[in-house]
Design a protein around this motif. Structure first.
Motif, PDB file in Angstrom:
ATOM      1  N   VAL A 100       0.870  -1.161   0.000  1.00 31.28           N
ATOM      2  CA  VAL A 100       0.000   0.000   0.000  1.00 31.28           C
ATOM      3  C   VAL A 100       0.914   1.219   0.000  1.00 31.28           C
ATOM      4  CG1 VAL A 100      -1.684   1.344   1.319  1.00 31.28           C
ATOM      5  CG2 VAL A 100      -1.891  -1.159   1.180  1.00 31.28           C
ATOM      6  N   VAL A 101       0.639   2.185  -0.873  1.00 27.00           N
ATOM      7  CA  VAL A 101       1.475   3.386  -0.953  1.00 27.00           C
ATOM      8  C   VAL A 101       0.645   4.585  -0.523  1.00 27.00           C
ATOM      9  CG1 VAL A 101       2.937   4.825  -2.408  1.00 27.00           C
ATOM     10  CG2 VAL A 101       2.811   2.369  -2.830  1.00 27.00           C
ATOM     11  N   ALA A 102       1.122   5.276   0.505  1.00 27.98           N
ATOM     12  CA  ALA A 102       0.427   6.450   1.038  1.00 27.98           C
ATOM     13  C   ALA A 102       1.308   7.672   0.873  1.00 27.98           C
ATOM     14  CB  ALA A 102       0.078   6.240   2.509  1.00 27.98           C
ATOM     15  N   GLY A 103       0.747   8.757   0.341  1.00 23.23           N
ATOM     16  CA  GLY A 103       1.523   9.964   0.133  1.00 23.23           C
ATOM     17  C   GLY A 103       0.807  11.191   0.642  1.00 23.23           C
ATOM     18  N   THR A 123      -1.501  -2.389  -4.135  1.00 22.19           N
ATOM     19  CA  THR A 123      -2.886  -2.829  -3.979  1.00 22.19           C
ATOM     20  C   THR A 123      -3.835  -1.697  -3.619  1.00 22.19           C
ATOM     21  OG1 THR A 123      -2.512  -3.371  -1.648  1.00 22.19           O
ATOM     22  CG2 THR A 123      -2.159  -5.131  -3.278  1.00 22.19           C
ATOM     23  N   HIS A 124      -3.305  -0.606  -3.082  1.00 23.11           N
ATOM     24  CA  HIS A 124      -4.154   0.498  -2.639  1.00 23.11           C
ATOM     25  C   HIS A 124      -3.306   1.759  -2.598  1.00 23.11           C
ATOM     26  CE1 HIS A 124      -8.018   1.244  -0.153  1.00 23.11           C
ATOM     27  NE2 HIS A 124      -7.513   2.431  -0.434  1.00 23.11           N
ATOM     28  N   VAL A 125      -3.883   2.864  -3.008  1.00 20.90           N
ATOM     29  CA  VAL A 125      -3.224   4.169  -2.948  1.00 20.90           C
ATOM     30  C   VAL A 125      -3.958   5.021  -1.926  1.00 20.90           C
ATOM     31  CG1 VAL A 125      -2.715   6.294  -4.212  1.00 20.90           C
ATOM     32  CG2 VAL A 125      -2.414   4.073  -5.334  1.00 20.90           C
ATOM     33  N   VAL A 126      -3.194   5.668  -1.054  1.00 16.81           N
ATOM     34  CA  VAL A 126      -3.771   6.549  -0.039  1.00 16.81           C
ATOM     35  C   VAL A 126      -3.180   7.944  -0.221  1.00 16.81           C
ATOM     36  CG1 VAL A 126      -4.107   6.978   2.417  1.00 16.81           C
ATOM     37  CG2 VAL A 126      -4.002   4.619   1.566  1.00 16.81           C
ATOM     38  N   ALA A 127      -4.034   8.951  -0.237  1.00 17.73           N
ATOM     39  CA  ALA A 127      -3.598  10.342  -0.352  1.00 17.73           C
ATOM     40  C   ALA A 127      -3.974  11.077   0.930  1.00 17.73           C
ATOM     41  CB  ALA A 127      -4.245  11.005  -1.562  1.00 17.73           C
ATOM     42  N   LEU A 128      -2.991  11.660   1.577  1.00 16.99           N
ATOM     43  CA  LEU A 128      -3.198  12.400   2.816  1.00 16.99           C
ATOM     44  C   LEU A 128      -3.270  13.889   2.495  1.00 16.99           C
ATOM     45  CD1 LEU A 128      -0.604  10.413   4.952  1.00 16.99           C
ATOM     46  CD2 LEU A 128      -3.099  10.107   4.935  1.00 16.99           C
ATOM     47  N   ASP A 129      -4.452  14.424   2.550  1.00 17.37           N
ATOM     48  CA  ASP A 129      -4.764  15.801   2.138  1.00 17.37           C
ATOM     49  C   ASP A 129      -4.112  16.122   0.798  1.00 17.37           C
ATOM     50  OD1 ASP A 129      -6.493  17.897   3.029  1.00 17.37           O
ATOM     51  OD2 ASP A 129      -4.743  19.191   3.085  1.00 17.37           O
ATOM     52  N   SER A 130      -4.471  15.352  -0.170  1.00 22.56           N
ATOM     53  CA  SER A 130      -3.883  15.446  -1.507  1.00 22.56           C
ATOM     54  C   SER A 130      -4.969  15.170  -2.537  1.00 22.56           C
ATOM     55  CB  SER A 130      -2.750  14.422  -1.619  1.00 22.56           C
ATOM     56  OG  SER A 130      -2.155  14.435  -2.889  1.00 22.56           O
ATOM     57  N   LEU A 131      -4.691  15.536  -3.770  1.00 20.71           N
ATOM     58  CA  LEU A 131      -5.533  15.260  -4.945  1.00 20.71           C
ATOM     59  C   LEU A 131      -6.808  16.092  -5.011  1.00 20.71           C
ATOM     60  CD1 LEU A 131      -5.319  11.341  -5.158  1.00 20.71           C
ATOM     61  CD2 LEU A 131      -3.686  13.049  -5.963  1.00 20.71           C
ATOM     62  N   VAL A 132      -7.191  16.779  -3.927  1.00 20.06           N
ATOM     63  CA  VAL A 132      -8.459  17.513  -3.940  1.00 20.06           C
ATOM     64  C   VAL A 132      -8.264  19.027  -4.048  1.00 20.06           C
ATOM     65  CG1 VAL A 132      -9.793  15.752  -2.736  1.00 20.06           C
ATOM     66  CG2 VAL A 132      -8.523  17.454  -1.405  1.00 20.06           C
ATOM     67  N   TYR A 133      -7.016  19.478  -4.204  1.00 22.78           N
ATOM     68  CA  TYR A 133      -6.775  20.916  -4.394  1.00 22.78           C
ATOM     69  C   TYR A 133      -6.821  21.213  -5.893  1.00 22.78           C
ATOM     70  CZ  TYR A 133      -5.442  21.302   0.503  1.00 22.78           C
ATOM     71  OH  TYR A 133      -5.462  21.293   1.882  1.00 22.78           O
ATOM     72  N   LEU A 134      -7.900  21.826  -6.330  1.00 17.66           N
ATOM     73  CA  LEU A 134      -8.149  21.967  -7.768  1.00 17.66           C
ATOM     74  C   LEU A 134      -7.192  22.947  -8.447  1.00 17.66           C
ATOM     75  CD1 LEU A 134     -12.059  21.902  -7.872  1.00 17.66           C
ATOM     76  CD2 LEU A 134     -10.437  20.011  -8.098  1.00 17.66           C
TER      77      LEU A 134
END
Length: 273
Positions: A100-103, A123-134
């Protein structure tokens, strides 16, 4: 959650003559692998307290991306894909079959690209306060990209302070904001500016179309625009959290570890239809 006394090994992998990646490894060699990727102008030590709260059976790898922390590189390419190759080199060195990769922040984009590079391993990607800043993650127009890069080139401290302010909820501790600013403003160059350029040129929508793993985003409630949830809610499992600022893994390590442990246990392993 219990804090464990983990034996941590400081390791490195050399990708080529121009890039040496440093990382720490803790936990049993045969345990489920969790990779932690820091954000822009940050370093692997940001996850030290998180790691201490993670279940003891996990194999935890915290990576310094090129020209961050202890890692060094003289390369010319500073894309999210190239950063992902830094992480992929660590997984190869560890002979990891699955992970699992978390960034955090920019590290979330890197985590998505690791999933694209290693579809049979991640198997799973985790984004920590990421990807949602447009204004940062979806590909920007050439005019927007040039304006962003020019801002960092012309007034780097001012641009960094703007990022810190944007990642801080109203009334957030001024001393913590100043500490984040001081750390991030000291990022080595040219990697600092080039990495921001690589991020704003990144085509997140194309990357997500090619990503087959589930992607979970733990996003700060007060910083997440409804437009982002509307745009990506059918592709990303967006979970709003109230754990502090954009840097909540540093501010709330035990709670962050609980979120990651939940993913590792499979509680958030099903991709939305």
């Amino acid at each position: 959650m219990t804090t464990y006394e983990r034996i941590t090994h400081h390791l490195q992998v050399r990708r080529s003559d121009h890039t040496t990646i440093h990382y720490t490894a803790s936990g049993p060699a045969d345990g489920p692998v969790l990779v932690l990727v820091h954000g822009w102008a940050c370093r692997r030590e940001d996850f030290d307290a998180v790691t201490a709260h993670l279940p003891a059976h996990l194999r935890v790898l915290a990576v310094d991306l090129a020209e961050h922390g202890a890692s060094r590189s003289t390369r010319d390419v500073w894309t999210m894909t190239e950063f992902a190759r830094d992480v992929a080199a660590v997984l190869e060195a560890e002979a990891a079959d699955t992970a699992v990769v978390a960034g955090h922040s920019l590290g979330g984009a890197v985590a998505v690209e690791v999933g694209r590079l290693l579809p049979g391993t991640v198997t799973h990607v985790v984004a920590l306060d990421s990807l949602v800043y447009l204004s940062l993650f979806p590909a920007q127009s050439s005019e927007q990209t040039e304006a962003m890069v020019r801002l960092f080139r012309d007034d780097f401290p001012g641009a960094v302070r703007g990022l810190v302010e944007a990642g801080s909820p109203a009334g957030f501790d001024p001393a913590l904001k100043e500490a984040y600013f001081t750390k991030m403003a000291a990022v080595r160059q040219p990697a600092g500016v080039r990495a921001i350029e690589g991020l704003v040129r990144w085509d997140m929508d194309a990357a997500l179309r090619d990503t087959r793993q589930p992607v979970t985003v733990f996003a700060v409630r007060d910083l997440t625009a409804p437009e982002a949830i509307e745009r990506y809610g059918d592709r990303l499992d967006i979970v709003l959290v109230d754990l502090g600022s954009h840097h909540f893994p540093v501010e709330a390590p035990e709670a962050t570890a609980g979120l990651l442990a939940g993913v590792m246990s499979g509680s958030r392993s099903v991709r939305k239809p």
